[in-house]
Design a protein around this motif. Structure first.
Motif, PDB file in Angstrom:
ATOM      1  N   LEU A 280      30.404  35.193  29.855  1.00 46.78           N
ATOM      2  CA  LEU A 280      30.836  35.458  31.202  1.00 46.78           C
ATOM      3  C   LEU A 280      29.677  35.844  32.006  1.00 46.78           C
ATOM      4  O   LEU A 280      29.769  35.658  33.187  1.00 46.78           O
ATOM      5  CB  LEU A 280      31.456  36.926  30.760  1.00 46.78           C
ATOM      6  CG  LEU A 280      33.035  36.428  30.243  1.00 46.78           C
ATOM      7  CD1 LEU A 280      33.772  37.948  29.814  1.00 46.78           C
ATOM      8  CD2 LEU A 280      34.174  35.860  31.188  1.00 46.78           C
TER       9      LEU A 280
ATOM     10  N   ALA B  88      41.074  35.418  35.256  1.00 48.87           N
ATOM     11  CA  ALA B  88      40.505  36.509  35.400  1.00 48.87           C
ATOM     12  C   ALA B  88      41.224  37.299  36.381  1.00 48.87           C
ATOM     13  O   ALA B  88      41.853  36.863  37.501  1.00 48.87           O
ATOM     14  CB  ALA B  88      38.991  36.449  35.831  1.00 48.87           C
TER      15      ALA B  88
ATOM     16  N   LEU C  93      38.381  44.844  34.128  1.00 49.71           N
ATOM     17  CA  LEU C  93      38.490  43.275  34.374  1.00 49.71           C
ATOM     18  C   LEU C  93      39.079  42.670  33.231  1.00 49.71           C
ATOM     19  O   LEU C  93      38.768  43.066  32.119  1.00 49.71           O
ATOM     20  CB  LEU C  93      36.992  42.715  34.379  1.00 49.71           C
ATOM     21  CG  LEU C  93      36.840  40.909  34.506  1.00 49.71           C
ATOM     22  CD1 LEU C  93      37.095  40.677  35.745  1.00 49.71           C
ATOM     23  CD2 LEU C  93      35.308  40.510  34.054  1.00 49.71           C
TER      24      LEU C  93
ATOM     25  N   VAL D  66      40.494  39.001  31.411  1.00 51.18           N
ATOM     26  CA  VAL D  66      39.925  37.918  31.225  1.00 51.18           C
ATOM     27  C   VAL D  66      40.954  36.965  30.573  1.00 51.18           C
ATOM     28  O   VAL D  66      41.298  37.679  29.101  1.00 51.18           O
ATOM     29  CB  VAL D  66      38.551  37.528  30.849  1.00 51.18           C
ATOM     30  CG1 VAL D  66      37.599  37.987  31.897  1.00 51.18           C
ATOM     31  CG2 VAL D  66      38.182  38.102  29.536  1.00 51.18           C
TER      32      VAL D  66
ATOM     33  N   CYS E 274      36.270  37.413  41.188  1.00 50.46           N
ATOM     34  CA  CYS E 274      36.745  38.778  41.182  1.00 50.46           C
ATOM     35  C   CYS E 274      35.800  39.941  41.433  1.00 50.46           C
ATOM     36  O   CYS E 274      35.961  40.903  42.520  1.00 50.46           O
ATOM     37  CB  CYS E 274      37.453  39.035  39.784  1.00 50.46           C
ATOM     38  SG  CYS E 274      39.120  38.326  39.703  1.00 50.46           S
TER      39      CYS E 274
ATOM     40  N   SER F 105      45.354  37.764  31.683  1.00 46.40           N
ATOM     41  CA  SER F 105      44.262  38.203  32.216  1.00 46.40           C
ATOM     42  C   SER F 105      44.592  39.719  32.938  1.00 46.40           C
ATOM     43  O   SER F 105      43.970  40.762  32.557  1.00 46.40           O
ATOM     44  CB  SER F 105      43.436  37.429  33.007  1.00 46.40           C
ATOM     45  OG  SER F 105      43.973  37.027  34.176  1.00 46.40           O
TER      46      SER F 105
ATOM     47  N   ILE G 269      36.159  45.573  29.886  1.00 44.69           N
ATOM     48  CA  ILE G 269      36.698  44.176  29.999  1.00 44.69           C
ATOM     49  C   ILE G 269      37.664  43.848  28.829  1.00 44.69           C
ATOM     50  O   ILE G 269      37.611  44.199  27.878  1.00 44.69           O
ATOM     51  CB  ILE G 269      35.517  43.292  29.690  1.00 44.69           C
ATOM     52  CG1 ILE G 269      34.502  43.687  30.887  1.00 44.69           C
ATOM     53  CG2 ILE G 269      36.067  41.907  30.027  1.00 44.69           C
ATOM     54  CD1 ILE G 269      32.989  43.042  30.435  1.00 44.69           C
TER      55      ILE G 269
ATOM     56  N   GLU H 195      41.028  29.950  36.436  1.00 48.05           N
ATOM     57  CA  GLU H 195      39.781  29.043  36.855  1.00 48.05           C
ATOM     58  C   GLU H 195      39.898  27.867  37.038  1.00 48.05           C
ATOM     59  O   GLU H 195      38.900  27.246  37.703  1.00 48.05           O
ATOM     60  CB  GLU H 195      39.315  29.041  35.043  1.00 48.05           C
ATOM     61  CG  GLU H 195      37.768  28.505  35.012  1.00 48.05           C
ATOM     62  CD  GLU H 195      36.678  29.353  35.508  1.00 48.05           C
ATOM     63  OE1 GLU H 195      35.402  29.019  35.275  1.00 48.05           O
ATOM     64  OE2 GLU H 195      37.025  30.634  35.885  1.00 48.05           O
TER      65      GLU H 195
ATOM     66  N   ALA I 259      35.929  35.297  36.846  1.00 45.79           N
ATOM     67  CA  ALA I 259      35.317  36.511  36.883  1.00 45.79           C
ATOM     68  C   ALA I 259      34.603  36.802  38.000  1.00 45.79           C
ATOM     69  O   ALA I 259      34.583  37.795  38.464  1.00 45.79           O
ATOM     70  CB  ALA I 259      34.975  36.751  35.470  1.00 45.79           C
TER      71      ALA I 259
END
Length: 549
Positions: free
Chosen positions: A94, A18, A4, A6, A53, A325, A67, A32, A50
């Motif tokens: 998160l 994300a 992931l 971010v 996703c 991200s 991450i 976002e 996030a």
């Protein structure tokens, strides 16, 4: 490996986003702002992005291997003599728990940008150019991409920031920082009469060395130098031009600001071309990859592509910080030896099925109909000079609407440009972009270079000026979206049917949002914006909604 990526933080953050990569392949990415309906999502951790996703991939935080964070926050805060909040705090923001802190790895900001530009390009080698306001220490950096490796070449410090120079000119003209695209559009109306004055403050020699009178140092009051540097540029500008006290709504009577924009634009182009000339020759490459907020300057990108020793230019479609991200996730893929799928898919956000779309329409009580040939019907409405919003498939990643969250119109009348700008609440002098079928691009654009992400400005041909004046800027260029059939079949079909009706393989395409709002994400967002903009029709899935008071 599940990674992931971010971007975004509660202090001085912007364009939070994300992205998720599974076994080397990006599967989803979203800003976002689209989800929370706050443009640029300032000072936000990408909590909603996030979660989207993870939901899209059907996984939990426990299944994430790593991450990637697109800023090296521990280093950045130490540089400013501050204490970083820590991975536990970020994990709690998160996921509501500190237990994922050990999965967090920090990526230098420009390296995240560089990975986001190079790996999706598909090039085997390239000069990678990152230009923004600033990262931790650099405002511009150059990298050498070869195979699966990225090597740092050179960096310019924050005082030499092209991004902050451009932001300062934007603010001086009365716009908000973040509206640099307006300054780029305005520059075409001006002449660079302030360039000689500005070059006394910052200039580049023929060897690519950059000199400046701007001075700043990291201090604990802020984790970036944006305010300090822009204030210094503002003071220099004021020696020649008073700052505009209101946003510039028309060019007439404001020529000095158009000339300032033209001066800054020419400075930028000349300095970046000097760097590209030096390092493409030094590295013996004909490929250039670009990211960073300045990478959205389509005039600059057009200048780079026009250089005789450059064959290919790839600009990350989400060149701004929203794209980092994805870059941070790709960086961790690279450092962990993952086999990266090296192509770009810009359609990586949320999508909605017809059943859900119809439920949303019914709640509004608006007249609508189901259409068995929605692409053909959309083209017919466009040919009748209707202004239509299109909501199809997955949301685009990045600031450009590329056919899935777009407002479309027939570009054959210059008046339609003013109409669409009024409907969106935009300044009338601002240009609007075309989407054109790949098969007929050379008739209308003075290049056959495929540009599917609206990131490069090209000169247009005389036939375009005559037949599609609404998408021609005052300098006779257009920021095109080439539409290959295999990129977006639905959008390609709409343009193809429109071509069959009008013999024009081009539609006017602008983002589906009102001024000051993010591009629409959900059917409810689309319906709200459709009503506010008073568009003629909204095409969502297989449904066509008609506007009524």
């Amino acid at each position: 490996m599940i990674i992931l990526g971010v971007n975004g933080w509660i202090e001085r953050g912007h364009d939070a986003s994300a992205a998720l990569i599974v076994n080397g392949e990006p599967v989803c990415a979203v800003e976002e702002e689209r989800l929370i309906r706050e443009k640029h999502a300032y000072d936000r951790v990408p909590v909603t992005a996030a979660q989207f996703c993870l939901d899209y991939a059907g996984i939990s935080p426990d299944e994430i291997d790593k991450i990637g964070v697109s800023w090296n926050f521990p280093f950045l805060y130490k540089l400013h003599r501050r204490e970083w909040a820590g991975s536990q705090t970020l994990s709690h923001y998160l996921f509501g728990s500190e237990e994922y802190a050990q999965k967090i790895e920090y990526v230098d900001h420009h390296f995240a940008h560089a990975c986001g530009a190079y790996f999706p390009s598909g090039y085997n080698d390239a000069l990678v150019l990152i230009i923004d306001g600033q990262g931790e220490t650099f405002s511009t950096s150059l990298w050498w991409g070869e195979g699966s490796d990225l090597t740092f070449i050179k960096g310019y410090d924050v005082n030499r920031s092209f991004g902050y120079l451009y932001s300062a000119a934007t603010k001086h003209a009365g716009f908000r920082i973040g509206d640099e695209g307006k300054t780029m559009g305005l520059s075409a109306y001006g002449s660079p009469r302030y360039k000689e004055f500005l070059e006394k403050i910052m200039y580049m020699d023929k060897n690519g060395e950059l000199f400046t009178e701007i001075k700043s140092t990291p201090n604990p009051s802020c984790i970036d130098e944006e305010g300090e540097i822009i204030e210094q540029w503002h003071n220099h500008f004021e020696k020649q031009i008073p700052p505009s006290k209101i946003p510039l709504r028309q060019v007439e009577g404001n020529q000095c600001y158009a000339d300032l924009a033209a001066s800054v634009q020419m400075m930028l182009q000349e300095m970046v071309v000097t760097m590209v000339t030096k390092y493409t020759k030094k590295l013996n490459t004909k490929n250039v990859c670009i990211a960073g907020g300045v990478g959205l300057n389509c005039q600059l990108n057009g200048e780079i592509l026009s250089l005789p020793f450059v064959d290919n230019v790839f600009i990350q479609p989400a060149a701004n910080d929203g794209g980092t991200s994805l870059g941070a996730a790709l960086a961790l893929c690279s450092t962990n030896g993952e086999d990266i799928k090296r192509n770009m898919n810009v359609y990586m956000g949320p999508e909605f099925n017809n059943k859900y779309i119809e439920q949303c329409i019914k709640k509004r009580g608006l007249p609508y109909r189901k259409c068995s040939a929605v692409e053909k019907e959309t083209a017919s409405l466009l040919a009748e000079n209707k202004v239509i919003a299109v909501f199809q498939g997955r949301l685009e990643f990045g600031p450009r609407a590329l056919g899935n969250r777009s407002v479309l119109a027939d570009p054959s009348s210059f008046q339609i440009k003013d109409k669409v700008n009024v409907l969106k609440g935009r300044e009338l002098w601002r240009p609007l972009a075309p989407s054109i079928l790949t098969e007929r691009q050379e008739e209308y654009i003075s290049s056959d270079y495929v540009s599917p992400y609206m990131t490069i400005a090209f000169p247009v041909t005389d036939i375009t000026i005559e037949s599609a004046p609404a998408i021609v800027h005052v300098d006779k260029t257009a920021r095109i979206q080439t539409v290959p059939k295999d990129h977006n079949m639905t959008f390609w079909n709409i343009i193809r049917h429109f071509e069959q009706l009008t013999d024009l393989p081009i539609v006017l395409n602008t983002s589906f949002n009102k001024r000051g709002e993010p591009i629409v994400c959900t059917p409810d967002d689309a319906l709200n914006t459709f009503i506010k903009m008073k568009l003629d029709h909204l095409v969502m899935g297989t449904y066509i909604v008609d506007y009524r008071e």
